[in-house]
Design a protein around this motif. Structure first.
Motif, PDB file in Angstrom:
ATOM      1  N   THR A   1     -19.484   1.784   2.500  1.00 47.16           N
ATOM      2  CA  THR A   1     -18.773   0.511   2.530  1.00 47.16           C
ATOM      3  C   THR A   1     -17.736   0.588   3.638  1.00 47.16           C
ATOM      4  O   THR A   1     -17.391   1.676   4.094  1.00 47.16           O
ATOM      5  CB  THR A   1     -18.053   0.212   1.202  1.00 47.16           C
ATOM      6  OG1 THR A   1     -16.952   1.143   1.043  1.00 47.16           O
ATOM      7  CG2 THR A   1     -18.993   0.341   0.008  1.00 47.16           C
TER       8      THR A   1
ATOM      9  N   ALA B   1     -14.632   0.090   3.338  1.00 46.56           N
ATOM     10  CA  ALA B   1     -13.453   0.768   2.812  1.00 46.56           C
ATOM     11  C   ALA B   1     -13.629   2.286   2.903  1.00 46.56           C
ATOM     12  O   ALA B   1     -12.708   3.007   3.311  1.00 46.56           O
ATOM     13  CB  ALA B   1     -13.200   0.336   1.370  1.00 46.56           C
ATOM     14  N   ASP B   2     -14.813   2.787   2.532  1.00 45.33           N
ATOM     15  CA  ASP B   2     -15.046   4.231   2.608  1.00 45.33           C
ATOM     16  C   ASP B   2     -15.077   4.718   4.052  1.00 45.33           C
ATOM     17  O   ASP B   2     -14.528   5.773   4.375  1.00 45.33           O
ATOM     18  CB  ASP B   2     -16.369   4.580   1.917  1.00 45.33           C
ATOM     19  CG  ASP B   2     -16.320   4.368   0.413  1.00 45.33           C
ATOM     20  OD1 ASP B   2     -15.261   4.655  -0.175  1.00 45.33           O
ATOM     21  OD2 ASP B   2     -17.321   3.918  -0.160  1.00 45.33           O
TER      22      ASP B   2
ATOM     23  N   TYR C   1      -9.454  -2.079   6.759  1.00 38.98           N
ATOM     24  CA  TYR C   1     -10.528  -2.981   6.340  1.00 38.98           C
ATOM     25  C   TYR C   1     -10.660  -4.175   7.281  1.00 38.98           C
ATOM     26  O   TYR C   1     -11.773  -4.504   7.726  1.00 38.98           O
ATOM     27  CB  TYR C   1     -10.253  -3.458   4.914  1.00 38.98           C
ATOM     28  CG  TYR C   1     -11.296  -4.394   4.366  1.00 38.98           C
ATOM     29  CD1 TYR C   1     -12.506  -3.910   3.877  1.00 38.98           C
ATOM     30  CD2 TYR C   1     -11.077  -5.770   4.338  1.00 38.98           C
ATOM     31  CE1 TYR C   1     -13.477  -4.772   3.378  1.00 38.98           C
ATOM     32  CE2 TYR C   1     -12.039  -6.637   3.840  1.00 38.98           C
ATOM     33  CZ  TYR C   1     -13.233  -6.132   3.355  1.00 38.98           C
ATOM     34  OH  TYR C   1     -14.184  -6.991   2.868  1.00 38.98           O
TER      35      TYR C   1
ATOM     36  N   TRP D   1     -19.375  -4.614   1.959  1.00 43.63           N
ATOM     37  CA  TRP D   1     -19.551  -3.798   0.749  1.00 43.63           C
ATOM     38  C   TRP D   1     -20.964  -3.260   0.597  1.00 43.63           C
ATOM     39  O   TRP D   1     -21.197  -2.334  -0.175  1.00 43.63           O
ATOM     40  CB  TRP D   1     -19.158  -4.610  -0.480  1.00 43.63           C
ATOM     41  CG  TRP D   1     -17.721  -4.987  -0.423  1.00 43.63           C
ATOM     42  CD1 TRP D   1     -17.184  -6.202  -0.106  1.00 43.63           C
ATOM     43  CD2 TRP D   1     -16.605  -4.111  -0.627  1.00 43.63           C
ATOM     44  NE1 TRP D   1     -15.816  -6.141  -0.098  1.00 43.63           N
ATOM     45  CE2 TRP D   1     -15.429  -4.877  -0.422  1.00 43.63           C
ATOM     46  CE3 TRP D   1     -16.475  -2.762  -0.962  1.00 43.63           C
ATOM     47  CZ2 TRP D   1     -14.158  -4.335  -0.540  1.00 43.63           C
ATOM     48  CZ3 TRP D   1     -15.202  -2.220  -1.084  1.00 43.63           C
ATOM     49  CH2 TRP D   1     -14.065  -3.007  -0.872  1.00 43.63           C
TER      50      TRP D   1
ATOM     51  N   LYS E   1      -7.187   3.025  -3.492  1.00 43.76           N
ATOM     52  CA  LYS E   1      -8.091   3.385  -2.412  1.00 43.76           C
ATOM     53  C   LYS E   1      -8.236   2.261  -1.407  1.00 43.76           C
ATOM     54  O   LYS E   1      -8.426   2.484  -0.212  1.00 43.76           O
ATOM     55  CB  LYS E   1      -9.452   3.751  -2.994  1.00 43.76           C
ATOM     56  CG  LYS E   1     -10.486   4.192  -1.973  1.00 43.76           C
ATOM     57  CD  LYS E   1     -11.774   4.595  -2.661  1.00 43.76           C
ATOM     58  CE  LYS E   1     -12.819   5.045  -1.651  1.00 43.76           C
ATOM     59  NZ  LYS E   1     -14.082   5.447  -2.307  1.00 43.76           N
ATOM     60  N   PHE E   2      -8.145   1.019  -1.884  1.00 41.56           N
ATOM     61  CA  PHE E   2      -8.379  -0.133  -1.030  1.00 41.56           C
ATOM     62  C   PHE E   2      -7.057  -0.795  -0.657  1.00 41.56           C
ATOM     63  O   PHE E   2      -6.029  -0.573  -1.287  1.00 41.56           O
ATOM     64  CB  PHE E   2      -9.305  -1.124  -1.729  1.00 41.56           C
ATOM     65  CG  PHE E   2     -10.573  -0.501  -2.225  1.00 41.56           C
ATOM     66  CD1 PHE E   2     -11.484   0.028  -1.329  1.00 41.56           C
ATOM     67  CD2 PHE E   2     -10.853  -0.411  -3.574  1.00 41.56           C
ATOM     68  CE1 PHE E   2     -12.650   0.626  -1.772  1.00 41.56           C
ATOM     69  CE2 PHE E   2     -12.016   0.183  -4.027  1.00 41.56           C
ATOM     70  CZ  PHE E   2     -12.919   0.702  -3.128  1.00 41.56           C
TER      71      PHE E   2
END
Length: 322
Positions: free
Chosen positions: A51, A53-54, A63, A76, A198-199
């Motif tokens: 994703t 985010a990762d 992001y 995503w 995390k986000f």
């Protein structure tokens, strides 16, 4: 009259873009005097589980900048084998290359260690609507590992209204929204800190402070001394020179409080150009390319001209940037 330059393709070949792979931090050598661009764009092929985010955690990207650089790609679920552009090439912010420079429009921090010819750059979460981050010249006045958090009354009231009451003090640990470290700024009420989520890095998500990935804030903690100057700016358009060419990097404009902005882009671009006195009086511009860069707002530096004899730049042709 400015002569037309050949339009530079914004989508470079994979061979030109690909780099060796992820790094622990974006530590980049400073360019030679008179030049302004660091890093290189990368392209990777997504795995099924990837994703934005990762990937942002892996490549030190926020992001919003991932979304801007990859229009039309599902953030995503990009899909196995999808080509993902990593916008890891930057025009350095205007002004002195010293201390910390935060550019709200980029959701990004730059740190210039004293006496070293490198720059570190990290993505940030900034103040959301109603809780804007400030434009300021300030400094780091304190460093605190494993901070506790004392929520101010305004934030306690907001959480209480949402049925999520906060304690008077949140102890250090994995549930602390300040993460494992905080820098206190001389501007009262504002911090640079980690996060327990995390986000949200690279978005308008905070109550005005600057959030970092925890590994990034811990890395900064080792390098940045108390007293380091901090300059907070809001520049959606950055001009720079590299290899004898002039580049423009465009981001979605924000108001000074970090909220979305509806601006006169025509005026904003010219004002950004005029900040560079070395360019304003000596620049031949491809206005078609400027228009494309401003329309894209993808954060990728693109060539728009070259130094050369030209009248002082005070306007763009007609409604070019409307």
């Amino acid at each position: 009259m400015l002569s037309r330059l050949p339009v530079v393709t914004r989508c470079l070949s994979l061979a030109a873009l690909c780099a060796a792979g992820p790094v622990a931090a974006l530590q980049l050598p400073l360019p030679p005097p008179g030049e302004d661009i660091v890093g290189q764009v990368q392209v990777i092929k997504a795995k099924y589980e990837d994703t934005f985010a990762d990937l942002g955690v892996t490549y030190d990207l926020g992001y919003s900048e991932m979304v801007a650089a990859n229009p039309g790609v599902d953030a995503w679920l990009p899909g196995t084998g999808a080509e993902i552009v990593l916008p890891t090439r930057f025009i350095l912010p205007p002004g002195p290359r010293e201390g910390i420079v935060i550019n709200l429009a980029e959701y990004r921090l730059y740190y210039y260690p004293k006496g070293q010819d490198v720059v570190y750059t990290f993505p940030l979460g900034i103040g959301r609507e109603g809780w804007g981050s400030p434009i300021a010249h300030t400094s780091i006045i304190a460093k605190t590992p494993n901070p506790t958090w004392t929520p101010p009354a305004s934030i306690k009231a907001e959480h209480a209204a949402d049925g999520d009451p906060l304690p008077n003090v949140v102890p250090a640990g994995p549930d602390n929204p300040l993460g494992p470290f905080k820098f206190t700024l001389g501007t009262p009420g504002y911090l640079i800190h980690g996060s327990n989520k995390k986000f949200g890095i690279g978005t308008r998500t905070s109550h005005g402070c600057f959030r970092m990935f925890n590994n990034n804030v811990l890395e900064m903690a080792k390098m940045v001394p108390v007293g380091t100057p901090v300059r907070i700016i809001n520049d959606a358009y950055k001009f720079g020179i590299s290899g004898g060419k002039v580049y423009l990097e465009a981001h979605a404009p924000l108001n000074d409080d970090g909220t979305p902005s509806v601006v006169d882009k025509h005026t904003a671009v010219i004002n950004a150009m005029l900040k560079r006195e070395d360019l304003a009086n000596n620049l031949r511009v491809n206005w078609d390319e400027v228009r494309d860069v401003v329309a894209a707002e993808d954060g990728l530096p693109a060539q728009i001209g070259e130094p050369g004899e030209a009248p002082m730049v005070t306007s763009a042709p007609g409604d070019l940037l409307q």
